[in-house]
Structure formats: C-alpha cells, structure tokens
Design a protein around this motif. Sequence first.
Motif, PDB file in Angstrom:
ATOM      1  N   THR A   1       0.580  -1.103  -0.069  1.00 47.87           N
ATOM      2  CA  THR A   1      -0.107   0.015   0.094  1.00 47.87           C
ATOM      3  C   THR A   1       0.936   1.321   0.009  1.00 47.87           C
ATOM      4  O   THR A   1       0.510   2.111  -0.872  1.00 47.87           O
ATOM      5  N   LEU A   2       1.977   1.348   0.833  1.00 49.38           N
ATOM      6  CA  LEU A   2       2.713   2.526   0.858  1.00 49.38           C
ATOM      7  C   LEU A   2       3.627   2.732  -0.512  1.00 49.38           C
ATOM      8  O   LEU A   2       3.611   3.768  -0.741  1.00 49.38           O
ATOM      9  N   ALA A   3       3.919   1.630  -0.973  1.00 48.11           N
ATOM     10  CA  ALA A   3       4.821   1.803  -2.173  1.00 48.11           C
ATOM     11  C   ALA A   3       3.637   2.117  -3.288  1.00 48.11           C
ATOM     12  O   ALA A   3       4.359   2.821  -4.257  1.00 48.11           O
ATOM     13  N   ALA A   4       2.240   2.131  -3.194  1.00 45.79           N
ATOM     14  CA  ALA A   4       1.684   2.569  -4.271  1.00 45.79           C
ATOM     15  C   ALA A   4       1.001   4.046  -4.096  1.00 45.79           C
ATOM     16  O   ALA A   4       0.339   4.486  -4.723  1.00 45.79           O
TER      17      ALA A   4
ATOM     18  N   VAL B   1       2.499  11.806   3.527  1.00 43.63           N
ATOM     19  CA  VAL B   1       2.141  10.958   4.868  1.00 43.63           C
ATOM     20  C   VAL B   1       0.827  11.240   4.909  1.00 43.63           C
ATOM     21  O   VAL B   1       0.015   9.856   5.266  1.00 43.63           O
ATOM     22  N   LYS B   2       0.076  12.277   4.730  1.00 44.46           N
ATOM     23  CA  LYS B   2      -1.355  12.087   4.924  1.00 44.46           C
ATOM     24  C   LYS B   2      -2.005  11.256   4.091  1.00 44.46           C
ATOM     25  O   LYS B   2      -2.823  10.405   4.268  1.00 44.46           O
ATOM     26  N   ASN B   3      -1.801  11.143   2.551  1.00 47.80           N
ATOM     27  CA  ASN B   3      -2.169  10.409   1.694  1.00 47.80           C
ATOM     28  C   ASN B   3      -1.830   9.016   2.081  1.00 47.80           C
ATOM     29  O   ASN B   3      -2.861   8.033   1.827  1.00 47.80           O
ATOM     30  N   ALA B   4      -0.709   8.453   2.470  1.00 47.06           N
ATOM     31  CA  ALA B   4      -0.317   7.262   2.937  1.00 47.06           C
ATOM     32  C   ALA B   4      -1.017   6.643   4.066  1.00 47.06           C
ATOM     33  O   ALA B   4      -1.777   5.532   4.064  1.00 47.06           O
ATOM     34  N   ILE B   5      -1.331   7.549   5.250  1.00 51.52           N
ATOM     35  CA  ILE B   5      -2.511   7.224   5.813  1.00 51.52           C
ATOM     36  C   ILE B   5      -3.843   6.790   5.526  1.00 51.52           C
ATOM     37  O   ILE B   5      -4.456   5.848   5.996  1.00 51.52           O
ATOM     38  N   ALA B   6      -4.351   7.637   4.667  1.00 52.15           N
ATOM     39  CA  ALA B   6      -5.737   7.617   4.239  1.00 52.15           C
ATOM     40  C   ALA B   6      -5.688   5.945   3.142  1.00 52.15           C
ATOM     41  O   ALA B   6      -6.544   5.403   3.247  1.00 52.15           O
ATOM     42  N   ALA B   7      -4.607   5.956   2.541  1.00 50.54           N
ATOM     43  CA  ALA B   7      -4.388   4.610   1.702  1.00 50.54           C
ATOM     44  C   ALA B   7      -4.436   3.360   2.635  1.00 50.54           C
ATOM     45  O   ALA B   7      -4.956   2.432   2.200  1.00 50.54           O
TER      46      ALA B   7
ATOM     47  N   GLU C   1      -5.706   3.328   5.526  1.00 55.35           N
ATOM     48  CA  GLU C   1      -7.330   3.179   6.138  1.00 55.35           C
ATOM     49  C   GLU C   1      -7.982   2.303   5.135  1.00 55.35           C
ATOM     50  O   GLU C   1      -8.883   1.689   5.567  1.00 55.35           O
ATOM     51  N   ALA C   2      -7.931   2.991   3.950  1.00 54.56           N
ATOM     52  CA  ALA C   2      -8.457   2.409   2.844  1.00 54.56           C
ATOM     53  C   ALA C   2      -8.529   0.996   2.504  1.00 54.56           C
ATOM     54  O   ALA C   2      -9.313   0.313   1.829  1.00 54.56           O
ATOM     55  N   ASP C   3      -7.246   0.374   2.639  1.00 55.85           N
ATOM     56  CA  ASP C   3      -6.916  -1.082   2.098  1.00 55.85           C
ATOM     57  C   ASP C   3      -7.767  -1.912   3.098  1.00 55.85           C
ATOM     58  O   ASP C   3      -7.717  -3.093   2.534  1.00 55.85           O
ATOM     59  N   ARG C   4      -8.122  -1.530   4.322  1.00 56.91           N
ATOM     60  CA  ARG C   4      -8.632  -2.370   5.284  1.00 56.91           C
ATOM     61  C   ARG C   4      -8.114  -3.673   5.620  1.00 56.91           C
ATOM     62  O   ARG C   4      -8.535  -4.638   6.262  1.00 56.91           O
TER      63      ARG C   4
END
Length: 178
Positions: A94-97, A113-119, A121-124
């Motif tokens: 997820t982080l690499a994407a 970092v903000k977008n990484a945290i959202a990603a 959260e979204a990957d569940r």
Amino acid sequence: MPASNKDRVYVALYARGGRDPDAFHWAIIVGPKKEGVGGSRGYRYHAIQRPDPSRTGHFIWVYEALEITLFQTNMLLGRILIAKVTNDTQLRTTLAAVPLVQDDPSWNCQVWVKNAIAALEADRKSLGTRVTDWTAIEQIANGYINRKREQRRYDGSGGWASGTVPTFDLLENRESVS
C-alpha cells in the motif's frame, strides 16, 4: 490475555534545514512494539526530493523504504504512534503505491504521509487498532514537537534518557517516551 506484540506505525517528524523552524520532514516509521537496548531495527517510508537526472537544477519526488535503527538521531525530533500492523506485506504494498506528485509546489512529504495514512485506512488490511484522522494526527504531532522544544529536549540540556525518541501514543492518548 497476552499483550499484542504487533509492529507499530508511527508518524515521525524530522528536523529540516531552512529558515522555518516549524518546517519538518514527515515520514512513516514501522517498528516492533518492544525496542531493544542499543536500538531495534524498523523501516522508514517517505517521499523525498532527489536531483532530477534529466534536468540540471531540478528535483523530483521519490518514494523510499529504508531499513533503519530506531534509536534517537540528531534529526529525528519525535514520533506519534498511530496504529498496530496486522498485515506487514499489505502495508508495504500500500505504501509503495501512494502516488508521488511532481512539479506542484504545494505537494510535499507531509502531503505524502497524509495520503499514505488514508491509503492504509482504505486498504482495510494493513492496520488493526488505529487512529487515522489526519487533523488529529497533524495537531498532536505539531503540538508535541513544539512542547519538546519548549522543554529544551533538543538542545542538550536536561536529563533526557540518551538514545530515546520522544514518543506520543495516540492510541492511548499519552506520552510513552519523554
């Protein structure tokens, strides 16, 4: 019931050169719950600028995943514990994407970092117990580092434990390492 020994996810703030003392380099650190004496190992994930090999004098954003020691460095100001890892492989994927944005002066490592945290959260799948509300994370992180500055944590005075990284546990809403 035994305590969880899952890796932890931290938002880390690093000192950054320049004129603005409130400008930090933001990153995500993942490391073990129990850190050993002499520094455990973990990973730092972040977006950093590097010289653009195709254009002299220009920089590009690149993603970096790097194994690091988790003890205090001159540049690491503090970290905020935001989550427990449930699936390390998914977390790395997820982080690499997380997209990198080039040629936009408003985009930076903090936005990554903000977008990484959202990603995450979204990957569940990556995170278990967590706090992923960006507004809360950003406020706590900035306030915490400013409090440490006021306490003179970074100027060599005081009785701070050598090698420790100031850490605020957002899951329990308390400082875990001063």
